[in-house]
Design an enzyme around this catalytic site. Structure first.
Site, short mmCIF file in Angstrom:
data_model
loop_
_atom_site.label_atom_id
_atom_site.label_comp_id
_atom_site.label_asym_id
_atom_site.label_seq_id
_atom_site.Cartn_x
_atom_site.Cartn_y
_atom_site.Cartn_z
N ASN A 165 3.86 -5.87 5.63
CA ASN A 165 2.84 -6.63 6.11
C ASN A 165 3.10 -7.87 6.64
O ASN A 165 2.32 -8.61 7.26
CB ASN A 165 1.88 -6.74 4.83
CG ASN A 165 1.09 -5.34 4.39
OD1 ASN A 165 0.89 -4.71 5.19
ND2 ASN A 165 1.21 -5.00 3.21
N GLY A 214 -1.99 -4.30 0.86
CA GLY A 214 -1.88 -5.51 1.67
C GLY A 214 -0.93 -6.76 1.27
O GLY A 214 -0.85 -7.62 1.91
N HIS A 218 -0.28 5.13 6.89
CA HIS A 218 0.13 5.42 5.74
C HIS A 218 0.51 6.87 5.39
O HIS A 218 -0.43 7.78 5.90
CB HIS A 218 -1.05 5.04 4.49
CG HIS A 218 -1.43 3.55 4.64
ND1 HIS A 218 -2.53 3.14 5.60
CD2 HIS A 218 -1.02 2.76 4.17
CE1 HIS A 218 -2.58 1.71 5.38
NE2 HIS A 218 -1.63 1.50 4.26
N SER A 270 0.73 -1.36 0.00
CA SER A 270 0.02 -0.13 0.06
C SER A 270 0.80 1.20 0.22
O SER A 270 0.38 2.42 -0.26
CB SER A 270 -0.96 0.09 1.41
OG SER A 270 -0.11 -0.16 2.46
#
Length: 221
Positions: free
Chosen positions: A112, A83, A196, A46
């Site tokens: 992740n 993801g 993020h 992401s």
């Protein structure tokens, strides 16, 4: 065969040779034009897939803009998926290498893995295999160093941080020491989820990447 027939035969033969030569010459420029521009393949999660951002504002787009500004023939193919884990990236990479034939692979994966509590050994195996596959295809590799918060445990956090420089050293590839340098410590550079980076942070992230690409600058001309 009399002289007239012989000369006529030679004339037809010569015409056939000249026609074949002309067709061959016509195909030479066509083949040259059909060659595609060299490709930079971005394999990320992401953080590289513009999660939560307006399309066209992420660091990958800034990389494209920089290449265009420098009149570089290189293009960027962003294969990042929100993801994505190192195992997911590994499963997709062979087909992407075959289809896109990149000259450079930017490898931004692993965060992740840590968020899901995967073992350091598994992340190491997956990232190493991706590096080796990329190198075997003829591509240069830039590995993005990642870090995680200390709440994952001191040992795990330390091992995860050391994973990237160790891999880069062992596999002899270039490294972004820390992808989110000058971003991770500033909460104002994050979206509401505090995970993020926001749009303001993208120029800083791009600067981290572009600086680490210095060894490839001559190649990008």
């Amino acid at each position: 065969m009399n002289q007239y027939i012989w000369l006529k035969f030679l004339s037809k033969k010569l015409q056939a040779i000249l026609m074949a030569s002309s067709l061959f010459c016509l195909f030479i420029p066509f083949g040259t034009k059909a060659q595609t521009n060299p490709v930079i393949l971005v394999m990320g999660d992401s953080l590289s897939a513009e999660y939560g951002l307006t399309r066209g504002t992420g660091w990958v787009k800034l990389l494209e803009d920089q290449l265009h500004k420098e009149a570089s023939p290189w293009t960027v193919f962003n294969a990042s998926i929100s993801g994505e884990t190192s195992s997911g990236g590994l499963s997709r990479l062979p087909k992407l290498l075959e289809q896109r034939k990149p000259g450079i692979v930017l490898l931004e994966l692993g965060a992740n893995d840590a968020l899901r509590g995967l073992s350091i050994q598994e992340s190491n195996r997956n990232l190493r295999k991706m590096i080796q596959l990329s190198k075997s295809s003829g591509a240069k590799v830039l590995l993005f160093g990642m870090q995680i918060p200390p709440n994952y445990g001191q040992d795990y956090t330390k091992q995860f941080q050391e994973l990237y420089p160790k891999l880069a050293r062992q596999e002899q590839v270039e490294l972004v020491p820390f992808f989110l340098k000058n971003v991770a410590s500033d909460i104002n550079l994050f979206q509401a989820d505090r995970m993020h980076p926001n749009e303001k942070a993208q120029a800083i992230v791009f600067k981290n990447v572009w600086g680490a690409m210095a060894p490839y600058q001559a190649l990008l001309k």
